[in-house]
Scaffold this motif. Structure first.
Motif, mmCIF file in Angstrom:
data_model
loop_
_atom_site.group_PDB
_atom_site.id
_atom_site.type_symbol
_atom_site.label_atom_id
_atom_site.label_comp_id
_atom_site.label_asym_id
_atom_site.label_seq_id
_atom_site.Cartn_x
_atom_site.Cartn_y
_atom_site.Cartn_z
ATOM 1 N N LYS A 80 0.819 -1.213 0.000
ATOM 2 C CA LYS A 80 0.000 0.000 0.000
ATOM 3 C C LYS A 80 0.858 1.271 0.000
ATOM 4 O O LYS A 80 0.319 2.387 -0.022
ATOM 5 C CB LYS A 80 -0.922 0.011 1.218
ATOM 6 N N TYR A 81 2.177 1.125 -0.008
ATOM 7 C CA TYR A 81 3.081 2.276 0.075
ATOM 8 C C TYR A 81 3.472 2.758 -1.317
ATOM 9 O O TYR A 81 3.829 1.963 -2.186
ATOM 10 C CB TYR A 81 4.308 1.914 0.908
ATOM 11 N N VAL A 82 3.396 4.081 -1.516
ATOM 12 C CA VAL A 82 3.618 4.704 -2.824
ATOM 13 C C VAL A 82 4.791 5.676 -2.698
ATOM 14 O O VAL A 82 4.701 6.673 -1.967
ATOM 15 C CB VAL A 82 2.361 5.462 -3.288
ATOM 16 N N LEU A 83 5.892 5.400 -3.390
ATOM 17 C CA LEU A 83 7.080 6.252 -3.312
ATOM 18 C C LEU A 83 6.935 7.421 -4.281
ATOM 19 O O LEU A 83 6.877 7.230 -5.490
ATOM 20 C CB LEU A 83 8.339 5.444 -3.638
ATOM 21 N N LEU A 84 6.887 8.635 -3.720
ATOM 22 C CA LEU A 84 6.687 9.847 -4.506
ATOM 23 C C LEU A 84 7.954 10.692 -4.534
ATOM 24 O O LEU A 84 8.590 10.909 -3.500
ATOM 25 C CB LEU A 84 5.557 10.699 -3.916
ATOM 26 N N GLU A 85 8.291 11.179 -5.701
ATOM 27 C CA GLU A 85 9.444 12.067 -5.852
ATOM 28 C C GLU A 85 8.959 13.483 -6.132
ATOM 29 O O GLU A 85 8.207 13.728 -7.080
ATOM 30 C CB GLU A 85 10.344 11.598 -6.992
ATOM 31 N N LEU A 86 9.407 14.436 -5.313
ATOM 32 C CA LEU A 86 9.139 15.848 -5.558
ATOM 33 C C LEU A 86 10.180 16.403 -6.528
ATOM 34 O O LEU A 86 11.282 15.857 -6.640
ATOM 35 C CB LEU A 86 9.217 16.635 -4.245
ATOM 36 N N PRO A 87 9.879 17.499 -7.211
ATOM 37 C CA PRO A 87 10.941 18.187 -7.954
ATOM 38 C C PRO A 87 12.063 18.574 -6.989
ATOM 39 O O PRO A 87 11.824 18.745 -5.788
ATOM 40 C CB PRO A 87 10.233 19.427 -8.514
ATOM 41 N N SER A 88 13.264 18.731 -7.495
ATOM 42 C CA SER A 88 14.406 18.949 -6.606
ATOM 43 C C SER A 88 14.404 20.316 -5.923
ATOM 44 O O SER A 88 15.029 20.479 -4.872
ATOM 45 C CB SER A 88 15.710 18.784 -7.385
ATOM 46 N N THR A 89 13.679 21.281 -6.486
ATOM 47 C CA THR A 89 13.759 22.637 -5.935
ATOM 48 C C THR A 89 12.476 23.131 -5.287
ATOM 49 O O THR A 89 12.483 24.187 -4.653
ATOM 50 C CB THR A 89 14.156 23.641 -7.040
ATOM 51 N N SER A 90 11.364 22.405 -5.422
ATOM 52 C CA SER A 90 10.088 22.968 -4.982
ATOM 53 C C SER A 90 9.135 21.879 -4.499
ATOM 54 O O SER A 90 9.408 20.685 -4.635
ATOM 55 C CB SER A 90 9.428 23.737 -6.137
ATOM 56 N N ILE A 91 8.018 22.328 -3.937
ATOM 57 C CA ILE A 91 6.904 21.454 -3.584
ATOM 58 C C ILE A 91 5.686 21.958 -4.359
ATOM 59 O O ILE A 91 5.162 23.043 -4.055
ATOM 60 C CB ILE A 91 6.620 21.475 -2.072
ATOM 61 N N PRO A 92 5.235 21.236 -5.372
ATOM 62 C CA PRO A 92 4.112 21.733 -6.190
ATOM 63 C C PRO A 92 2.858 21.986 -5.354
ATOM 64 O O PRO A 92 2.632 21.334 -4.325
ATOM 65 C CB PRO A 92 3.887 20.593 -7.184
ATOM 66 N N ALA A 93 2.037 22.918 -5.810
ATOM 67 C CA ALA A 93 0.818 23.288 -5.084
ATOM 68 C C ALA A 93 -0.139 22.109 -4.949
ATOM 69 O O ALA A 93 -0.937 22.061 -4.004
ATOM 70 C CB ALA A 93 0.138 24.453 -5.807
ATOM 71 N N TYR A 94 -0.079 21.148 -5.866
ATOM 72 C CA TYR A 94 -1.008 20.008 -5.818
ATOM 73 C C TYR A 94 -0.504 18.875 -4.927
ATOM 74 O O TYR A 94 -1.131 17.814 -4.868
ATOM 75 C CB TYR A 94 -1.283 19.475 -7.230
ATOM 76 N N THR A 95 0.618 19.054 -4.237
ATOM 77 C CA THR A 95 1.199 17.965 -3.452
ATOM 78 C C THR A 95 0.263 17.483 -2.357
ATOM 79 O O THR A 95 0.051 16.266 -2.194
ATOM 80 C CB THR A 95 2.551 18.385 -2.852
ATOM 81 N N VAL A 96 -0.308 18.392 -1.570
ATOM 82 C CA VAL A 96 -1.216 17.981 -0.493
ATOM 83 C C VAL A 96 -2.455 17.284 -1.050
ATOM 84 O O VAL A 96 -2.843 16.219 -0.541
ATOM 85 C CB VAL A 96 -1.590 19.175 0.402
ATOM 86 N N PRO A 97 -3.118 17.818 -2.086
ATOM 87 C CA PRO A 97 -4.242 17.073 -2.667
ATOM 88 C C PRO A 97 -3.857 15.681 -3.172
ATOM 89 O O PRO A 97 -4.650 14.743 -3.044
ATOM 90 C CB PRO A 97 -4.707 17.973 -3.820
ATOM 91 N N VAL A 98 -2.651 15.529 -3.720
ATOM 92 C CA VAL A 98 -2.207 14.200 -4.162
ATOM 93 C C VAL A 98 -2.043 13.278 -2.964
ATOM 94 O O VAL A 98 -2.478 12.117 -2.990
ATOM 95 C CB VAL A 98 -0.891 14.300 -4.974
ATOM 96 N N ILE A 99 -1.451 13.776 -1.897
ATOM 97 C CA ILE A 99 -1.312 12.983 -0.674
ATOM 98 C C ILE A 99 -2.683 12.547 -0.172
ATOM 99 O O ILE A 99 -2.908 11.371 0.153
ATOM 100 C CB ILE A 99 -0.563 13.787 0.406
ATOM 101 N N GLN A 100 -3.608 13.475 -0.117
ATOM 102 C CA GLN A 100 -4.951 13.159 0.375
ATOM 103 C C GLN A 100 -5.648 12.149 -0.547
ATOM 104 O O GLN A 100 -6.350 11.248 -0.076
ATOM 105 C CB GLN A 100 -5.764 14.447 0.487
ATOM 106 N N GLY A 101 -5.444 12.307 -1.853
ATOM 107 C CA GLY A 101 -6.057 11.382 -2.800
ATOM 108 C C GLY A 101 -5.502 9.977 -2.676
ATOM 109 O O GLY A 101 -6.243 8.990 -2.763
ATOM 110 N N ILE A 102 -4.203 9.862 -2.460
ATOM 111 C CA ILE A 102 -3.589 8.539 -2.280
ATOM 112 C C ILE A 102 -4.102 7.900 -0.990
ATOM 113 O O ILE A 102 -4.419 6.708 -0.955
ATOM 114 C CB ILE A 102 -2.053 8.659 -2.275
#
Length: 254
Positions: free
Chosen positions: A103-125
């Motif tokens: 059930k674990y999903v390994l996510l890679e962020l861009p190296s310089t930022s945290i996209p605005a959709y990151t929290v919604p993606v976390i919540q969706g997963i």
């Protein structure tokens, strides 16, 4: 010991170029006392995004070749998924690989930022009854500037994975120091080599653990190894309360 983040498949990303190089990594893994590895090629990355069928084909090939060579490491297939607006759908449909079919999903962020959709993606997963794992947050520039940004992602339900080479000093003293501070603040939960090759991006699995042991972070070593094993078996990971009770405004340490 279990490694949950490793680029061992050849010809699918910036990992090994040939089968022989890939097998060389497995020989080194045995020397590092690894017993299990979740293989995590890049997926949906702007530079590396190989078709699912090729990934499966290469995984089956290295499994068979390792068996023929007498390499006893247990391999499972996963993926390091570059976060994007389609990530939830990719996970829901099974197009994207979770870590070893867990059930674990390994996510890679861009190296310089945290996209605005990151929290919604976390919540969706999370809504899919899966757990997002943020890969190598210590090497993300936005998190380095303010670790409170990682705390926010964790408070929304993610966990994170620190890299052996970061703790071993492979990426420099600054990242090494930041990595130890994230460990001390309970902002990382799992541990991976993020190996790509034997020279520029080696395992350093033992070296990272030795650094923690040298600095008396024995509890962190135990938790990381236990959580890696639990992810491999699709169990529940150990999560400690974030924060350093001995430091005011600990998120501004860096």
């Amino acid at each position: 010991m279990v490694d949950i983040h490793a680029h061992i498949l050849y010809g699918v990303d910036d990992g090994p170029a040939t089968l022989e190089e890939a097998l060389g990594l497995l020989y080194q893994a045995e020397k590092e006392r690894l017993t299990d590895i979740i293989v995590t090629p890049h997926g949906y990355h702007p530079h590396f995004d190989v078709q699912r069928e090729i990934v499966v084909e290469r995984f089956n090939e290295i499994q068979e070749s390792a068996k023929d060579r007498g390499i006893s490491i247990n391999l499972k297939l996963g993926q390091e998924i570059r976060i994007g607006e389609s990530t939830i759908q990719q996970v829901e449909t099974g197009e994207a690989f979770t870590l070893g079919s867990s059930k674990y999903v390994l996510l890679e962020l861009p190296s310089t930022s945290i996209p605005a959709y990151t929290v919604p993606v976390i919540q969706g997963i999370l809504s899919l009854n899966k757990v997002p794992v943020i890969a190598h947050p210590e090497r993300n520039k936005a998190i380095a500037e303010n670790p409170g940004r990682l705390l926010k992602l964790i408070n929304h339900g993610a966990i994170s994975q620190i890299t052996a080479g970061s703790l071993a000093g492979h990426f420099g003293k600054k990242i090494q120091k930041q990595s130890l501070q994230l460990v001390d603040c309970n902002l990382v939960h799992t541990y991976g080599s993020d190996v790509h090759n034997l020279k520029a991006r080696p395992f350093l699995f033992d070296a990272g653990l030795s650094y923690l042991e040298k600095h008396k972070r024995l509890n962190a070593v135990d938790i990381f190894l236990e959580n890696n094993a639990r992810i491999m078996e699709n169990g529940e990971v150990i999560i400690l309360e974030p924060g350093n009770p001995n430091t005011k405004n600990w998120w501004n340490l860096f």
